[in-house]
Design a protein around this motif. Structure first.
Motif, PDB file in Angstrom:
ATOM      1  N   LYS A 155     -57.434  88.630  39.027  1.00  8.46           N
ATOM      2  CA  LYS A 155     -56.815  87.330  39.301  1.00  8.46           C
ATOM      3  C   LYS A 155     -55.718  86.995  38.306  1.00  8.46           C
ATOM      4  O   LYS A 155     -54.661  86.499  38.688  1.00  8.46           O
ATOM      5  N   GLU A 156     -55.992  87.280  37.022  1.00  9.59           N
ATOM      6  CA  GLU A 156     -55.057  86.804  36.011  1.00  9.59           C
ATOM      7  C   GLU A 156     -53.896  87.757  35.776  1.00  9.59           C
ATOM      8  O   GLU A 156     -52.779  87.334  35.523  1.00  9.59           O
ATOM      9  N   VAL A 157     -54.175  89.058  35.818  1.00  8.90           N
ATOM     10  CA  VAL A 157     -53.124  90.039  35.513  1.00  8.90           C
ATOM     11  C   VAL A 157     -52.550  90.634  36.797  1.00  8.90           C
ATOM     12  O   VAL A 157     -51.350  90.850  36.900  1.00  8.90           O
ATOM     13  N   GLY A 158     -53.414  90.876  37.764  1.00  8.58           N
ATOM     14  CA  GLY A 158     -52.956  91.523  38.994  1.00  8.58           C
ATOM     15  C   GLY A 158     -52.057  90.603  39.803  1.00  8.58           C
ATOM     16  O   GLY A 158     -52.269  89.385  39.825  1.00  8.58           O
TER      17      GLY A 158
ATOM     18  N   GLU B  99     -57.625  93.508  27.382  1.00  8.34           N
ATOM     19  CA  GLU B  99     -56.529  92.895  26.630  1.00  8.34           C
ATOM     20  C   GLU B  99     -55.368  93.886  26.478  1.00  8.34           C
ATOM     21  O   GLU B  99     -54.204  93.538  26.669  1.00  8.34           O
ATOM     22  N   VAL B 100     -55.711  95.152  26.161  1.00  4.65           N
ATOM     23  CA  VAL B 100     -54.676  96.185  26.045  1.00  4.65           C
ATOM     24  C   VAL B 100     -53.996  96.396  27.402  1.00  4.65           C
ATOM     25  O   VAL B 100     -52.770  96.505  27.495  1.00  4.65           O
ATOM     26  N   MET B 101     -54.802  96.407  28.456  1.00  4.11           N
ATOM     27  CA  MET B 101     -54.225  96.600  29.791  1.00  4.11           C
ATOM     28  C   MET B 101     -53.277  95.457  30.146  1.00  4.11           C
ATOM     29  O   MET B 101     -52.249  95.665  30.792  1.00  4.11           O
ATOM     30  N   LYS B 102     -53.631  94.256  29.699  1.00  2.00           N
ATOM     31  CA  LYS B 102     -52.754  93.103  29.970  1.00  2.00           C
ATOM     32  C   LYS B 102     -51.426  93.279  29.226  1.00  2.00           C
ATOM     33  O   LYS B 102     -50.353  93.032  29.777  1.00  2.00           O
ATOM     34  N   LYS B 103     -51.512  93.753  27.980  1.00  5.14           N
ATOM     35  CA  LYS B 103     -50.276  94.003  27.217  1.00  5.14           C
ATOM     36  C   LYS B 103     -49.382  94.991  27.954  1.00  5.14           C
ATOM     37  O   LYS B 103     -48.168  94.822  28.018  1.00  5.14           O
ATOM     38  N   VAL B 104     -50.017  96.053  28.475  1.00  8.10           N
ATOM     39  CA  VAL B 104     -49.253  97.079  29.194  1.00  8.10           C
ATOM     40  C   VAL B 104     -48.599  96.461  30.434  1.00  8.10           C
ATOM     41  O   VAL B 104     -47.425  96.701  30.724  1.00  8.10           O
ATOM     42  N   ALA B 105     -49.359  95.618  31.123  1.00  8.51           N
ATOM     43  CA  ALA B 105     -48.819  94.960  32.319  1.00  8.51           C
ATOM     44  C   ALA B 105     -47.650  94.053  31.942  1.00  8.51           C
ATOM     45  O   ALA B 105     -46.632  94.018  32.638  1.00  8.51           O
ATOM     46  N   ASP B 106     -47.794  93.356  30.819  1.00  8.19           N
ATOM     47  CA  ASP B 106     -46.735  92.432  30.385  1.00  8.19           C
ATOM     48  C   ASP B 106     -45.437  93.171  30.063  1.00  8.19           C
ATOM     49  O   ASP B 106     -44.355  92.594  30.113  1.00  8.19           O
ATOM     50  N   GLN B 107     -45.561  94.456  29.713  1.00  8.72           N
ATOM     51  CA  GLN B 107     -44.352  95.243  29.440  1.00  8.72           C
ATOM     52  C   GLN B 107     -43.663  95.696  30.724  1.00  8.72           C
ATOM     53  O   GLN B 107     -42.671  96.405  30.675  1.00  8.72           O
ATOM     54  N   GLY B 108     -44.245  95.341  31.870  1.00 11.78           N
ATOM     55  CA  GLY B 108     -43.593  95.660  33.138  1.00 11.78           C
ATOM     56  C   GLY B 108     -44.023  96.971  33.753  1.00 11.78           C
ATOM     57  O   GLY B 108     -43.392  97.461  34.688  1.00 11.78           O
ATOM     58  N   MET B 109     -45.117  97.567  33.239  1.00  9.72           N
ATOM     59  CA  MET B 109     -45.591  98.848  33.766  1.00  9.72           C
ATOM     60  C   MET B 109     -46.151  98.674  35.173  1.00  9.72           C
ATOM     61  O   MET B 109     -46.825  97.685  35.460  1.00  9.72           O
ATOM     62  N   THR B 110     -45.866  99.635  36.040  1.00 12.42           N
ATOM     63  CA  THR B 110     -46.512  99.675  37.348  1.00 12.42           C
ATOM     64  C   THR B 110     -47.941 100.145  37.125  1.00 12.42           C
ATOM     65  O   THR B 110     -48.155 101.196  36.516  1.00 12.42           O
ATOM     66  N   MET B 111     -48.904  99.377  37.592  1.00 13.63           N
ATOM     67  CA  MET B 111     -50.306  99.741  37.346  1.00 13.63           C
ATOM     68  C   MET B 111     -51.104  99.647  38.642  1.00 13.63           C
ATOM     69  O   MET B 111     -50.968  98.688  39.388  1.00 13.63           O
ATOM     70  N   ILE B 112     -51.934 100.666  38.861  1.00 14.11           N
ATOM     71  CA  ILE B 112     -52.850 100.618  39.990  1.00 14.11           C
ATOM     72  C   ILE B 112     -54.241 100.757  39.394  1.00 14.11           C
ATOM     73  O   ILE B 112     -54.555 101.773  38.769  1.00 14.11           O
ATOM     74  N   VAL B 113     -55.024  99.731  39.563  1.00 13.74           N
ATOM     75  CA  VAL B 113     -56.262  99.629  38.816  1.00 13.74           C
ATOM     76  C   VAL B 113     -57.447  99.469  39.764  1.00 13.74           C
ATOM     77  O   VAL B 113     -57.538  98.470  40.486  1.00 13.74           O
TER      78      VAL B 113
ATOM     79  N   ILE C 275     -49.112 103.882  35.780  1.00  8.11           N
ATOM     80  CA  ILE C 275     -50.388 104.364  35.255  1.00  8.11           C
ATOM     81  C   ILE C 275     -51.499 104.006  36.240  1.00  8.11           C
ATOM     82  O   ILE C 275     -51.558 102.880  36.757  1.00  8.11           O
ATOM     83  N   LEU C 276     -52.361 104.986  36.500  1.00  9.38           N
ATOM     84  CA  LEU C 276     -53.509 104.793  37.379  1.00  9.38           C
ATOM     85  C   LEU C 276     -54.742 104.582  36.512  1.00  9.38           C
ATOM     86  O   LEU C 276     -54.953 105.313  35.543  1.00  9.38           O
ATOM     87  N   PHE C 277     -55.540 103.599  36.857  1.00  9.14           N
ATOM     88  CA  PHE C 277     -56.776 103.336  36.102  1.00  9.14           C
ATOM     89  C   PHE C 277     -57.950 103.434  37.071  1.00  9.14           C
ATOM     90  O   PHE C 277     -57.999 102.682  38.049  1.00  9.14           O
ATOM     91  N   ASP C 278     -58.898 104.335  36.821  1.00 14.21           N
ATOM     92  CA  ASP C 278     -60.067 104.434  37.694  1.00 14.21           C
ATOM     93  C   ASP C 278     -61.296 103.868  36.995  1.00 14.21           C
ATOM     94  O   ASP C 278     -61.925 104.538  36.184  1.00 14.21           O
ATOM     95  N   GLU C 279     -61.620 102.644  37.326  1.00  9.30           N
ATOM     96  CA  GLU C 279     -62.756 101.936  36.717  1.00  9.30           C
ATOM     97  C   GLU C 279     -62.783 102.088  35.201  1.00  9.30           C
ATOM     98  O   GLU C 279     -63.760 102.590  34.637  1.00  9.30           O
ATOM     99  N   PRO C 280     -61.746 101.648  34.527  1.00 11.38           N
ATOM    100  CA  PRO C 280     -61.615 101.898  33.085  1.00 11.38           C
ATOM    101  C   PRO C 280     -62.671 101.194  32.230  1.00 11.38           C
ATOM    102  O   PRO C 280     -62.894 101.610  31.093  1.00 11.38           O
ATOM    103  N   THR C 281     -63.314 100.169  32.778  1.00 11.58           N
ATOM    104  CA  THR C 281     -64.295  99.458  31.940  1.00 11.58           C
ATOM    105  C   THR C 281     -65.728  99.626  32.443  1.00 11.58           C
ATOM    106  O   THR C 281     -66.653  99.068  31.870  1.00 11.58           O
TER     107      THR C 281
ATOM    108  N   ALA D  59     -53.400 104.649  25.252  1.00 13.53           N
ATOM    109  CA  ALA D  59     -52.281 105.031  24.380  1.00 13.53           C
ATOM    110  C   ALA D  59     -51.773 106.423  24.747  1.00 13.53           C
ATOM    111  O   ALA D  59     -50.568 106.679  24.766  1.00 13.53           O
ATOM    112  N   ARG D  60     -52.702 107.331  25.060  1.00 14.99           N
ATOM    113  CA  ARG D  60     -52.317 108.691  25.438  1.00 14.99           C
ATOM    114  C   ARG D  60     -51.453 108.673  26.701  1.00 14.99           C
ATOM    115  O   ARG D  60     -50.452 109.399  26.795  1.00 14.99           O
TER     116      ARG D  60
END
Ligand SMILES: Nc1ncnc2c1ncn2[C@@H]1O[C@H](COP(=O)(O)OP(=O)(O)OP(=O)(O)O)[C@@H](O)[C@H]1O
Ligand SMILES: [Mg+2]
Lengths: 246, 218
Positions: A202-205, A179-193, A160-166, A150-151
């Motif tokens: 597989k499902e979101v990337g 699940e939150v990350m999937k929501k962010v992806a669904d909004q069209g955000m560029t994400m590098i995870v 948004i860059l994610f470094d081993e978030p889980t 959220a921050r």
């Protein structure tokens, strides 16, 4: 206009070459998953994108700004590129609400009222509106990571860059964060995870990058196909060691 | 028992309190000055500014490894003979205490900032904050909270250390009580007891005051 472009990028730590001849172009809206063995340079690659690490040679363009150009304002790049860390790094001296509003208020010069409204909307998005007044130390790891997302979102970043978030989370709360990350992806955000969550990859990337020894060994536009039949021998070996590939 | 009653005559007590006032006065000025100087030096040390941080680090290390007594001697006897600067006892004591305590506080402050994990800084910078904003809003408030106990105990040492300036005849508590029992050795134990009590009161009040101040700043 691509979001991020690496052209022949190298990165040294002293004599040690952590990134070798990286070429990678990431388009807006792409969700790129980076996997690879420990020490392969995944974090280093990610951290060059927002200037936490500087590249040694080559060209790195972020949102059309050349990071090697001394005229480039790194604060402006960071304003546009959020980051989520393995160990959350929430501001320990600020409440959850303040963690989210600090950037918008101090960097985007948003009014306190507007920033707080935005923050509440984001807190609902990540399902933690009731935690707004608490300090980070009172939250569980999974909750902290959702706040960290959220921050990052509060700055209205372009990527948004994610470094081993889980990786630092208990298995039962990993799903909430993904699940939150999937929501962010669904909004069209560029994400590098950077992650070892194959399900997410597989499902979101929609793109998968496999790294080993500081190199990009495989770059696939079809993550499912990659997991079924990796071409690179190091990737085959790496996937063989990972227990759950479901 | 009679010794105590005689030792604590009105005139002696007043003399002791006069000494205590000098102790408080010299300590208070030194506390404020050394906190300001120590904070600036500690920050410079932390920020690893080329050359400057290293030079300051060296000076701090030298000062921290000298006996305070030597620094007091130097300010009172050394300055006039080497630089022709003559300080009165109060100024010499304040300068010596400030130099010594600034070095101590600089290390406490640098350590306090360093104890805040790099992750906080990285998160703040990734959030778009400038280095100075990150320091001001995130790093320093957390560091300050951690630093309060060691800083307070350093202040308390300062008060106690001010008694060393009795050697240059600073008219503080220790010196005044020595004068009293110098005149009548029967008063020695009563004077020790009085000093113990008065130093305790000053140090206790100082630590309570600092803690209250720190709470308000937080
Ligand atoms: N600040 C640094 N100084 C020196 N070497 C470093 C530094 N940071 C990383 N390295 C080295 O660079 C290589 C790549 O590190 P990096 O953290 O990018 O790997 P990673 O793929 O993220 O690994 P992990 O999965 O363990 O997080 C490693 O060999 C590491 O030891
Ligand atoms: Mg890593």
């Amino acid at each position: 206009m691509s979001m991020i472009e690496f052209h022949d990028v190298n990165k040294y730590y002293g004599k040690f070459k952590a990134l070798k001849n990286i070429n990678l172009t990431i388009e807006r809206g792409e969700v790129v998953t980076i996997i690879g063995p420990s020490g392969s340079g995944k974090s280093t690659l990610l951290r060059t994108i927002n200037g936490l690490e500087l590249i040694s040679s080559g060209q790195l363009l972020v949102d059309n700004h050349d990071l090697a150009d001394p005229k480039t304002d790194m604060n402006r790049i960071r304003k546009n590129v959020g980051m989520v860390f393995q160990h959350f790094n929430l501001y320990a001296n600020k409440t959850i609400l303040q963690n989210i509003t600090l950037g918008p208020e101090k960097v985007l010069k948003m009014s306190h009222v507007k920033a707080a409204e935005d923050a509440e909307r984001l807190l609902s998005l990540v399902g933690l509106l009731d935690q707004a007044q608490k300090l980070p130390s009172m939250l569980s790891g999974g909750q902290k990571q959702r706040i960290a997302i959220a921050r990052a979102l509060a700055m209205h970043p372009k990527a948004i860059l994610f470094d081993e978030p889980t990786s630092a989370l208990d298995p039962e709360v990993i799903g909430d964060v993904l699940e939150v990350m999937k929501k962010v992806a669904d909004q069209g955000m560029t994400m590098i995870v950077v992650t070892h969550e194959m399900g997410f990859a597989k499902e979101v990337g929609n793109r998968l990058v496999f790294m080993a020894d500081g190199e990009i060994r495989e770059d696939s536009n079809d993550p499912r196909a990659f997991f079924e039949a990796p071409k690179d021998p190091r990737a085959q070996e790496f996937l063989g060691k990972i227990i759950h590939v479901d | 028992m009679q010794n105590f009653i005689d030792a604590y005559s009105w005139i002696n007590l007043r003399f002791l309190l006069e000494g205590m006032w000098v102790t408080i006065y010299v300590s208070a000025i030194s506390v404020v000055l050394s906190f300001i100087i120590g904070a600036v030096l500690g920050l410079i040390r932390y920020m690893k500014i080329k050359y400057l941080s290293a030079v300051i680090g060296l000076i701090i290390d030298i000062i921290r490894n000298l006996p305070l007594l030597l620094i007091i001697f130097f300010m009172y006897f050394g300055l006039p003979s080497t630089f022709g600067i003559r300080l009165n006892t109060v100024t010499a004591a304040i300068v010596a205490l400030t130099v010594f305590e600034s070095a101590m506080l600089a290390e406490i402050i640098r350590g306090g900032i360093q104890s805040i994990s790099g992750g906080q800084m990285e998160a703040a910078r990734s959030n778009g904050l400038t280095y100075l904003q990150a320091m001001w809003y995130i790093i320093l408030p957390q560091a300050f909270r951690n630093m309060v106990p060691p800083i307070v105990s350093q202040f308390v040492s300062l008060v106690k250390d001010s008694s060393l300036a009795t050697i240059i005849l600073l008219p503080e508590l220790m010196y005044h009580s020595q004068i009293i029992y110098g005149q009548n050795t029967n008063y020695m134990i009563p004077m020790f007891v009085a000093m113990a009590f008065l130093y305790f009161v000053v140090c206790f009040l100082l630590s309570q005051l600092s803690k209250a101040l720190a709470r308000r700043l937080n």
